[in-house]
Enzyme design. Structure first.
Site, PDB file in Angstrom:
ATOM      1  N   GLU B 284       0.900  -0.911  -0.108  1.00  0.00           N
ATOM      2  CA  GLU B 284       0.343   0.405   0.023  1.00  0.00           C
ATOM      3  C   GLU B 284       0.436   1.032  -0.150  1.00  0.00           C
ATOM      4  O   GLU B 284       0.501   2.574  -0.576  1.00  0.00           O
ATOM      5  CB  GLU B 284      -1.257   0.131   1.098  1.00  0.00           C
ATOM      6  N   GLU B 287       2.144   2.137  -3.357  1.00  0.00           N
ATOM      7  CA  GLU B 287       0.801   2.185  -4.150  1.00  0.00           C
ATOM      8  C   GLU B 287       0.234   3.873  -4.224  1.00  0.00           C
ATOM      9  O   GLU B 287       0.833   4.475  -5.079  1.00  0.00           O
ATOM     10  CB  GLU B 287      -0.436   1.350  -4.088  1.00  0.00           C
ATOM     11  N   CYS B 304      -7.920  -2.503   4.140  1.00  0.00           N
ATOM     12  CA  CYS B 304      -8.045  -2.996   5.120  1.00  0.00           C
ATOM     13  C   CYS B 304      -9.225  -3.553   5.424  1.00  0.00           C
ATOM     14  O   CYS B 304      -9.336  -4.797   5.941  1.00  0.00           O
ATOM     15  CB  CYS B 304      -6.996  -3.079   6.125  1.00  0.00           C
ATOM     16  N   SER B 324      -7.588   1.727  -2.541  1.00  0.00           N
ATOM     17  CA  SER B 324      -6.321   1.027  -2.371  1.00  0.00           C
ATOM     18  C   SER B 324      -6.420  -0.157  -3.063  1.00  0.00           C
ATOM     19  O   SER B 324      -8.086  -0.791  -2.676  1.00  0.00           O
ATOM     20  CB  SER B 324      -4.957   0.895  -1.456  1.00  0.00           C
ATOM     21  N   LYS B 363     -15.384  -9.880   7.920  1.00  0.00           N
ATOM     22  CA  LYS B 363     -14.212 -10.661   7.028  1.00  0.00           C
ATOM     23  C   LYS B 363     -14.833 -11.724   6.873  1.00  0.00           C
ATOM     24  O   LYS B 363     -14.518 -12.318   6.065  1.00  0.00           O
ATOM     25  CB  LYS B 363     -13.703 -11.281   8.256  1.00  0.00           C
ATOM     26  N   GLU B 366     -16.114 -11.235   3.947  1.00  0.00           N
ATOM     27  CA  GLU B 366     -14.971 -10.936   2.882  1.00  0.00           C
ATOM     28  C   GLU B 366     -14.479 -12.133   2.080  1.00  0.00           C
ATOM     29  O   GLU B 366     -14.199 -12.909   1.163  1.00  0.00           O
ATOM     30  CB  GLU B 366     -13.682 -10.470   3.866  1.00  0.00           C
ATOM     31  N   GLU B 371     -13.905 -13.687  -5.930  1.00  0.00           N
ATOM     32  CA  GLU B 371     -12.084 -13.380  -6.707  1.00  0.00           C
ATOM     33  C   GLU B 371     -10.654 -13.864  -5.844  1.00  0.00           C
ATOM     34  O   GLU B 371     -10.143 -13.836  -6.435  1.00  0.00           O
ATOM     35  CB  GLU B 371     -11.881 -11.618  -6.813  1.00  0.00           C
ATOM     36  N   CYS B 507     -10.170  -2.337  14.783  1.00  0.00           N
ATOM     37  CA  CYS B 507     -10.582  -3.508  15.259  1.00  0.00           C
ATOM     38  C   CYS B 507     -10.756  -3.832  16.570  1.00  0.00           C
ATOM     39  O   CYS B 507     -11.383  -5.113  16.459  1.00  0.00           O
ATOM     40  CB  CYS B 507      -9.498  -4.342  13.963  1.00  0.00           C
TER      41      CYS B 507
END
Lengths: 160, 587
Positions: B284, B287, B304, B324, B363, B366, B371, B507
């Site tokens: 990141e 990037e 994240c 990102s 999560k 996710e 993908e 988190c």
């Protein structure tokens, strides 16, 4: 009993125009819901989404209000709305029997709409016509001192 | 100086500030009035009528949570009338509750059960045929969460938490009277109701009415499958809260025991998501530098937090180019486990069961994104929350408190302090700045960026990096996200880098973390206590900058070549998609 909701662009534009007016005042949700119910005959989720975006109120909250009040509905109501009064006076004078008759005649229960979209049956609280008990209403018109035969005749009239 | 009010509670004279409620006054002298719907600052609507007290000279019983103290007030918190009323109210609630306590996710944290025990309530109503039982509705098609109306006590805490903490209002009451239930509009399926799965509702719920999807059985089966090698990753924030499930005070670091317990459960290989947090910073960070130097889309948003990704994809899809392209640390770890690590261990990726322990509900969803897998297998096969792994440890009778602390071995478990603070709001930004400033300036940079720490919803700072003013912001919690994006769209200020987290506090306060009861939420600053654990770990690690991690250096030299290389794009980067909600045809 799935009656298609008629959501045309003209109707949506009308809703936007009315919302614009309601937004000038505080508490625009209730008047908006009244507008929506009048314009579309019900307030399905698609319409709630439009209102949600415009008034910045979540869909769940709007739906909470819609499903709380008997006046609003999320599915389309029939062309003719039969409301049988279930207030105390009407009930002791036999409005329960009248409700059962309508239900039997039209093969729908309270809150439902006939397949042909002609009738919706509602049970309502006191409408303030206790002197005429038992009473029922069709499209807001009050019929007093009602009897089973009377309601049968009137339904037959509306069917034609 | 605040004005003090004198009153008497249960014969005790006391003086309290004038804005206190009777409940707060009673709490201050250690009298615990029963309560179920009250959640300080979030839900104070006196729905449950369990906190009733008698106030001399006033008719009936009053709800102490909403009654302000008055001069000379004489209050009784317990007498026969109060006792009978509380018991009766609890009995009515119990009559509509489906008791499945042995398999309930709230086996050890049910405020309702605690009250039933405290008042030794008979459950007569459920055995009588006096009432038609409430219709049970289950909303369980989502990958992350379940709404089970049979456990709901209609307190409304989740409704308020969703509105105030996530700023979304996904949940509300439907219908009225005895037909009332809580859920999205018309109980629309949750994955299409605009929910971001932050889980604030779960943390607010006093019972098991809302819960994360239970995936313990997947792990139980994998552990018994002789073909499978179970590889587990653990997120930074889990170690800061897991101890609470075993009686440790809030803010205890149980990293060593956590690893020991996982080993005892039978996990074959343990790695640390802190490691891939470091990896995220490298990817990141590069990037960001690339966007800054080559006119890319700015501000760049961190990626994240899956709750935040859900938020952006659903509500602000026009800002997707700002995100990102880096996968979250969980998914980076998943991708590496089934490629790099599988190769190292000499195991066929098909036989690896990739487990992830997360403080997060989102999560779970996710990990199921299409993908995130290749050749017919998933990068992460199963996500368990902190609460679920605690349940497993308890159910297996593992003496957590007596375990000898352990360190995982293997390359993917080495981390720096920068990786550790990923679990707290501001941590990702701070970790990124440690690396980015050093790369851009070509010399050793400062380590601590204290301006972006703390619990304010939106934190901003400007740092001069290699002669350029870099405007950064840190935003957390749905309500904060909404406010910041509104601000960002209207201001002239050019932000360069913004960290977002879906949960308030980050988190450490995720939707999968141990439940803190309403009373303790009021008593302790949970978010600060848990954050401190991660900052303490950071302060005492050998390396505190992600690019100094020797295992990261090895990973690049052995496998990925360089940051943002072709290989890392293939494994560590992803794409996002616009999503909508309440698509009725999908019902």
């Amino acid at each position: 009993m799935e009656t298609k909701v008629d959501i045309t662009n003209e109707k949506i534009d009308l809703l936007y125009a009315e919302m614009e007016k309601h937004k000038q005042k505080s508490g625009p949700l209730m008047p908006t819901l009244h507008s929506a119910q009048r314009i579309f005959g019900c307030i399905p989720i698609e319409i709630q989404k439009i209102i949600s975006k415009e008034l910045d109120i979540s869909v769940a909250r709007i739906n909470g209000v819609v499903t709380f009040y008997g006046h609003f509905s999320v599915v389309p109501k029939g062309k003719n709305i039969i409301s049988v009064c279930l207030g105390t006076a009407c009930y002791v004078k036999g409005s329960g029997g009248i409700l059962d008759t309508v239900s039997h005649e039209l093969k729908i229960s309270v809150g439902e709409t006939t397949d042909d979209g002609l009738f919706t049956l509602e049970g309502t609280r006191c409408i303030g016509a206790c002197g005429l008990a038992p009473v029922f209403m069709i499209n807001g018109e009050v019929y007093g001192n009602a009897s089973v035969q009377m309601v049968k005749d009137i339904i037959a009239k509306y069917k034609t | 100086m605040q004005k003090l009010i004198n009153l008497t509670i249960d014969g005790i004279n006391l003086s309290v500030p004038e804005d206190f409620t009777v409940m707060q006054a009673a709490d201050s002298i250690g009298i615990s009035v029963p309560r179920l719907c009250f959640l300080k600052g979030i839900h104070e609507e006196s729905n449950c009528r369990l906190c009733i007290v008698k106030i001399e000279g006033q008719n009936g019983l009053k709800t102490s949570c909403s009654t302000k103290v008055q001069e000379g007030m004489v209050v009784e918190t317990d007498n026969e009338e109060i006792y009978e009323n509380v018991c009766f109210n609890l009995e009515l609630l119990a009559g509509n509750h489906k008791f499945e306590c042995w398999k309930c996710s709230r086996e050890n944290s049910c405020e309702f059960l605690d009250l039933l025990r405290r008042f030794n309530v008979d459950n007569d109503f459920s055995n009588l045929d006096l009432f038609a039982p409430k219709e049970i509705k289950m909303n369980k098609t989502s990958d992350a969460m379940v709404i089970d109306t049979s456990k709901c006590v209609l307190c409304g805490r989740c409704v308020s938490a969703c509105e105030k903490q996530s700023g979304l209002g996904i949940l509300n009451f439907n219908h009225r009277g005895s037909e009332t239930y809580v859920g999205p509009a018309l109980f629309h399926n949750l994955e299409d109701a605009g929910c971001i799965y932050c889980g604030k509702c779960i943390q607010a719920c006093p019972t098991g009415g809302l819960r994360a999807q239970d995936h313990i059985k997947f792990l139980e089966r994998a552990l018994r499958d002789k073909e499978k090698v179970v590889i587990c990753q653990v997120a930074p924030a889990v170690r800061a809260a897991l101890g609470e499930e075993f009686g440790y005070p809030i803010g205890t670091n149980v990293e060593g025991q956590m690893f020991a317990a996982l080993k005892k459960i039978g996990i074959n290989e343990i790695i640390d998501t802190n490691f891939t947090a470091d990896l995220t910073i490298i990817e990141e960070g590069h990037e960001f530098i690339n966007r800054l130097q080559n006119g890319g889309v700015l501000p760049m948003f961190t990626s994240c937090s899956p709750g935040w990704i859900n938020y952006l994809e659903i509500y602000y899809p026009e800002l997707i180019p700002n995100l990102s392209s880096c996968k979250s640390p969980q998914q980076m770890a998943g991708a590496l486990i089934k490629t790099y690590y599988a190769e190292k261990l000499g195991v066929d990726p098909k036989n690896i069961f990739s487990l992830s322990i997360m403080p997060c509900v989102a999560k779970k969803a996710e990990a199921t994104r299409p993908e995130f897998g290749r050749d017919g297998y998933r990068d992460v096969d199963c996500v368990l929350t902190t609460r679920e792994i605690a349940r497993m440890i308890r159910h297996r009778g593992i003496p957590f408190r007596d375990l000898e602390p352990m360190k995982p071995f293997g390359d993917l478990s080495r981390y720096t302090g920068a990786g550790s603070i990923f679990g707290v709001t501001g941590g990702v930004m701070e970790a990124a700045l440690r690396t980015v400033t050093e790369i851009l300036e070509g010399k050793t940079s400062p380590i601590e960026f204290k301006e972006i720490r703390g619990l304010a919803d939106i934190k901003e700072a400007t740092y001069k990096v290699a002669g350029v003013d870099v405007n950064v912001a840190v935003v957390h919690g749905g309500a904060g996200i909404k406010a910041f994006i509104k601000h960002m769209k209207t201001t002239d200020k050019q932000y360069h880098f913004v960290e977002f987290m879906g949960c308030t506090g980050g988190c450490i306060n995720g939707g999968g973390q141990p439940i803190v009861s309403a009373i303790n939420q009021e008593k302790y600053d949970v978010r600060t206590l848990r954050s401190q654990v991660l900052y303490d770990i950071d302060a005492k690690t050998e390396f505190r900058k992600s690019h100094e991690n020797p295992a990261i250096k090895a990973l690049y030299s052995e496998f990925l070549n360089e940051p943002n290389s072709h290989k890392s794009h293939e494994l560590l980067h992803t794409v996002y998609r616009k999503r909508s909600f309440y698509e009725v045809e999908k019902k």
